[in-house]
Design a protein around this motif. Structure first.
Motif, PDB file in Angstrom:
ATOM      1  N   TYR A  33       0.846  -1.190   0.000  1.00  0.00           N
ATOM      2  CA  TYR A  33       0.000   0.000   0.000  1.00  0.00           C
ATOM      3  C   TYR A  33       0.881   1.239   0.000  1.00  0.00           C
ATOM      4  O   TYR A  33       1.632   1.483   0.942  1.00  0.00           O
ATOM      5  CB  TYR A  33      -0.932  -0.013   1.214  1.00  0.00           C
ATOM      6  CG  TYR A  33      -2.238  -0.723   0.942  1.00  0.00           C
ATOM      7  CD1 TYR A  33      -2.240  -2.047   0.495  1.00  0.00           C
ATOM      8  CD2 TYR A  33      -3.458  -0.097   1.117  1.00  0.00           C
ATOM      9  CE1 TYR A  33      -3.436  -2.706   0.226  1.00  0.00           C
ATOM     10  CE2 TYR A  33      -4.649  -0.749   0.856  1.00  0.00           C
ATOM     11  CZ  TYR A  33      -4.636  -2.054   0.404  1.00  0.00           C
ATOM     12  OH  TYR A  33      -5.813  -2.693   0.136  1.00  0.00           O
ATOM     13  N   MET A  71      -2.903   4.748  -2.075  1.00  0.00           N
ATOM     14  CA  MET A  71      -3.760   3.651  -1.623  1.00  0.00           C
ATOM     15  C   MET A  71      -4.119   3.816  -0.146  1.00  0.00           C
ATOM     16  O   MET A  71      -5.267   3.583   0.253  1.00  0.00           O
ATOM     17  CB  MET A  71      -3.063   2.315  -1.861  1.00  0.00           C
ATOM     18  CG  MET A  71      -2.882   1.971  -3.328  1.00  0.00           C
ATOM     19  SD  MET A  71      -1.880   0.490  -3.579  1.00  0.00           S
ATOM     20  CE  MET A  71      -3.009  -0.780  -3.010  1.00  0.00           C
ATOM     21  N   ASN A  72      -3.155   4.231   0.661  1.00  0.00           N
ATOM     22  CA  ASN A  72      -3.444   4.442   2.072  1.00  0.00           C
ATOM     23  C   ASN A  72      -4.404   5.605   2.291  1.00  0.00           C
ATOM     24  O   ASN A  72      -5.308   5.530   3.126  1.00  0.00           O
ATOM     25  CB  ASN A  72      -2.140   4.680   2.858  1.00  0.00           C
ATOM     26  CG  ASN A  72      -1.650   3.421   3.542  1.00  0.00           C
ATOM     27  OD1 ASN A  72      -2.358   2.814   4.329  1.00  0.00           O
ATOM     28  ND2 ASN A  72      -0.429   3.014   3.223  1.00  0.00           N
TER      29      ASN A  72
END
Length: 329
Positions: free
Chosen positions: A281, A285-286
């Motif tokens: 990630y 994405m986080n």
């Protein structure tokens, strides 16, 4: 199951003995000129956590004012007690294990998602087992104290059989894969490299993998709540340290794998192969995964895990509000 009860018992004892406290201190941020803050970061031997070795090697911890000590801890049952005793300040671990520890009283708060298993874990079986329903009456090796059990029961929930119809033999993930290859069991829940090695047994094949359940097994980075009280910027600093490490790996894969292999004491090619079953990630994405608007976000995954373990009596409540209290956004 014995390991889970041992974990909970040890954690309860540690909580009763531990003393919390410590006045908040200003975190030594980038270019602050302050003395580096010692930080002990723990995780087991798994490529999903290994970008933190890149952070150590490339000076990302120091850039944000920390002097890191990375500790390899293979025994998951010791994690909760280590947090309670303040022996570790941050932890990389699979999310559903964190939930069990947190509800039992471990002082930890979510920082970010590190990786998702997208093919690195799975259920291997003999040639006569082509459907999950075919496991009825068969012997399956798995570790009930680990996430493999969580994964396996999710797979069963999509089938027409129940756990009671299967003969489960408890052993570690590595041992389960080895037992399958040796012909001792009909099926096994295991991970790489044993997952790919299942074909060493005639007819052995991967029946289902974490690629089919991409959010079933996610690893997260948490920070000790006591450490966070003393160093209020630690969560956002650790998030940025992680993001920079994944950025480096994505841009310099070969060098990154060499650093991770050295840290994990594994062969470089083995690390590269294992990375094939992992989705790291990154920054974007986080950021997306903690949004309330994201479908099945990290809070939803955590709630699912809490409901799962509550139903099975491993935890006594599913209140996770404090677990995400310090989440950087």
């Amino acid at each position: 199951m014995k390991k889970l009860f041992a974990l909970l018992t040890a954690l309860t004892l540690a909580i009763s003995l531990a003393a919390c406290g410590g006045a908040p201190q200003k975190t030594a941020g980038p270019d602050s000129g302050a003395e580096p803050i010692p930080i002990k970061v723990a995780f087991c031997t798994w490529v999903g956590y290994a970008p933190l070795f890149i952070a150590e090697e490339k000076g990302y911890f120091e850039e944000y004012g920390y002097a890191p000590e990375i500790i390899i801890m293979e025994d998951e049952s010791a994690y909760g007690s280590a947090l309670v005793s303040n022996s570790i300040d941050a932890l990389g671990q699979v999310l559903d294990r964190d939930i069990i520890q947190y509800v039992a009283g471990a002082p930890e708060q979510y920082v970010c998602t590190m990786d998702a298993s997208t093919g690195g874990d799975g259920l291997v079986a003999t040639a006569d087992i082509q459907l999950v329903d075919d496991l009825a009456g068969k012997t399956v090796a798995l570790d009930k104290s680990a996430t493999s059990y969580f994964f396996f029961l999710q797979v069963l929930a999509d089938s027409g059989i129940t756990e009671d119809e299967i003969n489960i033999v408890e052993m570690g993930n590595d041992e389960a894969g080895e037992a399958f290859i040796a012909g001792s069991v009909d099926a096994a829940v295991t991970w790489e490299p044993q997952l790919s090695n299942c074909s060493m047994r005639e007819g052995g094949h991967i029946l289902v993998s974490s690629a089919d359940y991409p959010k079933a097994i996610i690893d997260v980075l948490t920070v000790n709540s006591n450490f966070l009280k003393a160093h209020p910027d630690a969560a956002k600093d650790l998030l940025e340290i992680w993001n920079k490490s994944v950025d480096f790996l994505n841009e310099n894969f070969d060098e990154g794998c060499e650093i991770m292999a050295k840290g994990l004491d594994l062969d470089v090619e083995e690390v590269k192969e294992s990375c094939g079953g992992v989705t790291y990630y990154d920054r974007s994405m986080n950021a997306e995964f903690v949004k309330d608007s994201t479908d099945f976000n990290v809070m939803d995954v955590a709630d699912t895990a809490a409901a799962f373990w509550l139903e099975r009596g491993y935890i006594d409540n599913d209140d996770l509000s404090g677990f995400f209290a310090g989440t950087p956004k």
